[in-house]
Design a protein around this motif. Sequence first.
Motif, PDB file in Angstrom:
ATOM      1  N   CYS A 203       0.842  -1.204   0.000  1.00  0.00           N
ATOM      2  CA  CYS A 203       0.000   0.000   0.000  1.00  0.00           C
ATOM      3  C   CYS A 203       0.875   1.251   0.000  1.00  0.00           C
ATOM      4  CB  CYS A 203      -0.914   0.007   1.223  1.00  0.00           C
ATOM      5  SG  CYS A 203      -2.248  -1.203   1.159  1.00  0.00           S
ATOM      6  N   VAL A 315      -4.478  -1.044  -1.915  1.00  0.00           N
ATOM      7  CA  VAL A 315      -5.314  -0.575  -0.808  1.00  0.00           C
ATOM      8  C   VAL A 315      -6.592  -1.396  -0.723  1.00  0.00           C
ATOM      9  CG1 VAL A 315      -6.634   1.370   0.085  1.00  0.00           C
ATOM     10  CG2 VAL A 315      -4.366   1.750  -0.902  1.00  0.00           C
ATOM     11  N   TYR A 318      -5.730  -4.929   0.499  1.00  0.00           N
ATOM     12  CA  TYR A 318      -5.409  -4.934   1.925  1.00  0.00           C
ATOM     13  C   TYR A 318      -6.685  -4.792   2.766  1.00  0.00           C
ATOM     14  CZ  TYR A 318      -2.895  -3.706   6.246  1.00  0.00           C
ATOM     15  OH  TYR A 318      -2.395  -3.677   7.527  1.00  0.00           O
TER      16      TYR A 318
END
Length: 350
Positions: A203, A315, A318
Amino acid sequence: MNKRTNLSANDILAIPEDAPERLFSCAATAKKEGRVLTQMWHPDRNKDPRAADVFDRLRKLEAAAEEKIAQGTWETPGLLTITSTDASQYELRYARKVALEVGTMYVWRKSVGFDIPSDNEDLLANAERQIASLTYANDGMRREFARCFPEVVRKIQTPKGVFLLMSKDPGVLLLQDVLDHYNGKMPAKHVAWVLSRLLNIACYLELQGRLAHNAIGPDTVFISPAEHTAHLLGGWWFSTPLGAPMKAAAQRTILCAPPDVLQKKVGDVRTDMEMIQALGRELLGDITGVRLAADPEVHAALVDWLQLSTHRSAVATYKDWQERVLVEAFGPRKFVKLDLTHDMLYAEAL
């Protein structure tokens, strides 16, 4: 010397002719040790039916030792001697030596070294450029992520290329060595936190670094069992800014990157996502993932995540991992101790 004089004919004949380091204790004593052994195994004195073969092998090992000493290429196991272009010499003891696509990696308690030959210096320059480009929006981000990336402490120009020395905390271990410690299959509870840390790093690389690492694997990732952190100390030779042309591709990249990325040959965050998933399967003992569904120790939610395509962004991947996969597979978040240290791990190899 007793250890060497007690060797059998089979022991000596098993040593390749070009590997005197496996017989003699060091360069300084090789000549003396060779003289003792050849006298001991001379066919006129030794009645072993293979004495002549052993004597011949010893003479060839002596010759190889003399040549390596003369050329400065003698390698004592666990000891690395580096000679710079200005004739300065450095001696470093290492716990692990790993052959890489771009050169050789050496792992010490407090450092990691990379011996890069001249024909790969363009990749070294790429690594230095990408590492130098990493920035941090604030001090909090720096504290969280700076330790995850390489810190070069010395760069030595050698007649054959460059030796790069990077700092490492003693508690940070090469992931491949940890996997070997577990005989090729780590417990899922530990694989989970390793993947969590790598996804977090991905990220950062997507949002702040704006690059793809392109070489996430067991020989580029280091972990801290005590702190549950992951560190990307290797593989930066292949890193690429997002959307920019790749300088080169590691074999692992070719196996993991999405087809359209390989066709375009550009930096893409999805490559890191796919490599993290492939690493997860490998850490669980099945790089293909085919057998994981039948493994009672691996939850179905984790198996599915490791097999399915990731989101187009780190992102989003995750977020899905944290909010769905971890909860379904492991329940409430908790710290799972992994009792493994540098001394415990590398004592096995010494």
